[in-house]
Design a protein around this motif. Sequence first.
Motif, PDB file in Angstrom:
ATOM      1  N   GLU A 124      27.482   5.471  33.182  1.00 27.78           N
ATOM      2  CA  GLU A 124      26.410   6.380  32.752  1.00 27.78           C
ATOM      3  C   GLU A 124      26.139   6.229  31.260  1.00 27.78           C
ATOM      4  O   GLU A 124      24.982   6.246  30.819  1.00 27.78           O
ATOM      5  CB  GLU A 124      26.793   7.827  33.072  1.00 27.78           C
ATOM      6  CG  GLU A 124      26.689   8.179  34.554  1.00 27.78           C
ATOM      7  CD  GLU A 124      27.046   9.627  34.814  1.00 27.78           C
ATOM      8  OE1 GLU A 124      27.484  10.319  33.862  1.00 27.78           O
ATOM      9  OE2 GLU A 124      26.901  10.074  35.963  1.00 27.78           O
ATOM     10  N   ARG A 125      27.200   6.075  30.481  1.00 32.25           N
ATOM     11  CA  ARG A 125      27.048   5.937  29.031  1.00 32.25           C
ATOM     12  C   ARG A 125      26.385   4.599  28.676  1.00 32.25           C
ATOM     13  O   ARG A 125      25.575   4.517  27.753  1.00 32.25           O
ATOM     14  CB  ARG A 125      28.413   6.044  28.353  1.00 32.25           C
ATOM     15  CG  ARG A 125      28.331   6.408  26.875  1.00 32.25           C
ATOM     16  CD  ARG A 125      29.681   6.819  26.337  1.00 32.25           C
ATOM     17  NE  ARG A 125      29.589   7.297  24.972  1.00 32.25           N
ATOM     18  CZ  ARG A 125      29.257   8.518  24.611  1.00 32.25           C
ATOM     19  NH1 ARG A 125      28.959   9.406  25.547  1.00 32.25           N
ATOM     20  NH2 ARG A 125      29.205   8.868  23.341  1.00 32.25           N
ATOM     21  N   SER A 130      21.796   5.405  23.517  1.00 33.28           N
ATOM     22  CA  SER A 130      20.884   5.997  22.532  1.00 33.28           C
ATOM     23  C   SER A 130      21.419   5.714  21.140  1.00 33.28           C
ATOM     24  O   SER A 130      22.518   5.169  20.971  1.00 33.28           O
ATOM     25  CB  SER A 130      20.775   7.508  22.761  1.00 33.28           C
ATOM     26  OG  SER A 130      22.018   8.133  22.514  1.00 33.28           O
ATOM     27  N   ALA A 131      20.656   6.096  20.144  1.00 31.73           N
ATOM     28  CA  ALA A 131      21.062   5.868  18.751  1.00 31.73           C
ATOM     29  C   ALA A 131      22.345   6.612  18.413  1.00 31.73           C
ATOM     30  O   ALA A 131      23.124   6.186  17.549  1.00 31.73           O
ATOM     31  CB  ALA A 131      19.935   6.296  17.813  1.00 31.73           C
ATOM     32  N   THR A 132      22.587   7.712  19.088  1.00 29.52           N
ATOM     33  CA  THR A 132      23.783   8.512  18.801  1.00 29.52           C
ATOM     34  C   THR A 132      25.046   7.927  19.435  1.00 29.52           C
ATOM     35  O   THR A 132      26.151   8.160  18.951  1.00 29.52           O
ATOM     36  CB  THR A 132      23.594   9.963  19.310  1.00 29.52           C
ATOM     37  OG1 THR A 132      23.281   9.929  20.707  1.00 29.52           O
ATOM     38  CG2 THR A 132      22.486  10.655  18.551  1.00 29.52           C
ATOM     39  N   PRO A 146      34.906   6.053  17.052  1.00 28.64           N
ATOM     40  CA  PRO A 146      34.561   7.274  17.790  1.00 28.64           C
ATOM     41  C   PRO A 146      34.731   7.067  19.293  1.00 28.64           C
ATOM     42  O   PRO A 146      34.388   6.000  19.824  1.00 28.64           O
ATOM     43  CB  PRO A 146      33.080   7.500  17.437  1.00 28.64           C
ATOM     44  CG  PRO A 146      32.860   6.719  16.185  1.00 28.64           C
ATOM     45  CD  PRO A 146      33.775   5.545  16.259  1.00 28.64           C
ATOM     46  N   GLU A 147      35.265   8.065  19.948  1.00 28.25           N
ATOM     47  CA  GLU A 147      35.492   7.964  21.392  1.00 28.25           C
ATOM     48  C   GLU A 147      34.164   7.856  22.133  1.00 28.25           C
ATOM     49  O   GLU A 147      33.247   8.632  21.905  1.00 28.25           O
ATOM     50  CB  GLU A 147      36.269   9.190  21.885  1.00 28.25           C
ATOM     51  CG  GLU A 147      36.703   9.079  23.325  1.00 28.25           C
ATOM     52  CD  GLU A 147      37.585  10.238  23.750  1.00 28.25           C
ATOM     53  OE1 GLU A 147      37.856  10.362  24.946  1.00 28.25           O
ATOM     54  OE2 GLU A 147      37.997  11.031  22.869  1.00 28.25           O
ATOM     55  N   GLY A 148      34.079   6.860  23.018  1.00 28.29           N
ATOM     56  CA  GLY A 148      32.876   6.689  23.822  1.00 28.29           C
ATOM     57  C   GLY A 148      31.756   5.931  23.136  1.00 28.29           C
ATOM     58  O   GLY A 148      30.657   5.813  23.684  1.00 28.29           O
ATOM     59  N   ALA A 149      32.025   5.373  21.949  1.00 30.05           N
ATOM     60  CA  ALA A 149      30.982   4.618  21.243  1.00 30.05           C
ATOM     61  C   ALA A 149      30.657   3.333  22.004  1.00 30.05           C
ATOM     62  O   ALA A 149      31.534   2.693  22.577  1.00 30.05           O
ATOM     63  CB  ALA A 149      31.441   4.282  19.829  1.00 30.05           C
ATOM     64  N   ASN A 155      25.841  -4.808  17.109  1.00 27.20           N
ATOM     65  CA  ASN A 155      26.752  -4.029  16.258  1.00 27.20           C
ATOM     66  C   ASN A 155      28.222  -4.402  16.461  1.00 27.20           C
ATOM     67  O   ASN A 155      29.117  -3.649  16.063  1.00 27.20           O
ATOM     68  CB  ASN A 155      26.560  -2.528  16.514  1.00 27.20           C
ATOM     69  CG  ASN A 155      27.010  -2.117  17.914  1.00 27.20           C
ATOM     70  OD1 ASN A 155      27.254  -2.949  18.783  1.00 27.20           O
ATOM     71  ND2 ASN A 155      27.116  -0.818  18.130  1.00 27.20           N
ATOM     72  N   TYR A 156      28.481  -5.548  17.096  1.00 28.02           N
ATOM     73  CA  TYR A 156      29.862  -5.920  17.426  1.00 28.02           C
ATOM     74  C   TYR A 156      30.759  -5.967  16.187  1.00 28.02           C
ATOM     75  O   TYR A 156      31.877  -5.446  16.197  1.00 28.02           O
ATOM     76  CB  TYR A 156      29.882  -7.282  18.135  1.00 28.02           C
ATOM     77  CG  TYR A 156      31.277  -7.771  18.433  1.00 28.02           C
ATOM     78  CD1 TYR A 156      32.015  -7.237  19.487  1.00 28.02           C
ATOM     79  CD2 TYR A 156      31.872  -8.747  17.644  1.00 28.02           C
ATOM     80  CE1 TYR A 156      33.310  -7.666  19.763  1.00 28.02           C
ATOM     81  CE2 TYR A 156      33.160  -9.186  17.908  1.00 28.02           C
ATOM     82  CZ  TYR A 156      33.865  -8.656  18.961  1.00 28.02           C
ATOM     83  OH  TYR A 156      35.143  -9.085  19.214  1.00 28.02           O
ATOM     84  N   TYR A 157      30.275  -6.580  15.109  1.00 28.37           N
ATOM     85  CA  TYR A 157      31.116  -6.748  13.922  1.00 28.37           C
ATOM     86  C   TYR A 157      31.342  -5.431  13.168  1.00 28.37           C
ATOM     87  O   TYR A 157      32.220  -5.354  12.306  1.00 28.37           O
ATOM     88  CB  TYR A 157      30.527  -7.818  13.000  1.00 28.37           C
ATOM     89  CG  TYR A 157      30.666  -9.202  13.590  1.00 28.37           C
ATOM     90  CD1 TYR A 157      31.888  -9.876  13.552  1.00 28.37           C
ATOM     91  CD2 TYR A 157      29.594  -9.822  14.218  1.00 28.37           C
ATOM     92  CE1 TYR A 157      32.039 -11.136  14.117  1.00 28.37           C
ATOM     93  CE2 TYR A 157      29.730 -11.087  14.786  1.00 28.37           C
ATOM     94  CZ  TYR A 157      30.954 -11.732  14.738  1.00 28.37           C
ATOM     95  OH  TYR A 157      31.107 -12.976  15.308  1.00 28.37           O
TER      96      TYR A 157
END
Length: 306
Positions: A124-125, A130-132, A146-149, A155-157
């Motif tokens: 689902e995530r 989203s941007a958040t 952050p958990e669930g990022a 943005n891998y690096y």
Amino acid sequence: MENYATNRGLGIVLLATALGGWYFVRHDKRELSLYILGLIFIVLSTNLFPYTEIARIKFLKILGVIQFPYRFTTYSSFFMAAILSLVLVCIFRHFQGKTKVLVGLFVLSIAMCLYVQTLTPVLERLYNVSATTLLKKATDKFATIPEGAVISKKNYYDLYTYRIPYGETDYYPKVAFDGNMIETNPKTQSILLHQAYINHKVMVVSPRPQANALEYQIKLKNVATVDLPVVAYPSEKVSVNGRTSAYTVSERGTVQVNLERGVNNVTVYFEMKKPYYVLFGLAVLTWFVLLVTQFIKLKKALHDSN
């Protein structure tokens, strides 16, 4: 019956096998022993086992310092998986032909549904990015991921701008990190930021990682005592310009070495002790003996059958 110190449960299948598996193995001592071992590890992995109370008993204190008891679930799952296979065999024996195939497909479908259910929050995530939820570059030097990022190619690096979430300071000596917060511990912070102290002056040094070693190149104008950002462990050794060198342990629990003027190539490396190689050889020898023994038994059985 949650796992101790976590909110992780046992799971429906494991719990069902633990509650009903005894009925199917009660007449076989070997199978019953596997079931009992599974139950023991279930108890050890949950808050049914009184770790906190046992830690207060002097001669049992060592049992109260197990880091993550939920890891015992690996063993309980192993033994209960053997019991579950016996249960399924007993059930399948009552069916024949197409009915057996349908029952097998039903069991397989249930197993797949249970597995997919565990992935649903993650999926689902990922499907609703989203941007958040996308991981952003860290602004704090000591921030954890952050958990669930969500991580993508773009943005891998940014992942490497964060420190390791767990375990980075678990094995630091108490002088460097005594279980307090990294954010309020200047000694730990200086190690994580690769800060060396040259005659008590701060200098950031970047290591060149090697196999079981860290290599530093340090240029000095004068003879100096250099405190490297490498945690000192008993089996560590230091070489300077290719020669083994003595070192001391600094006030922050790191390697401290005296260096001469000029360019110094300093290598801090970990060297296994001899007992490790002795025990490793013993383990290899044990496996060899077991394999040879089984081969001899099999050969003897084939000879007797002929």
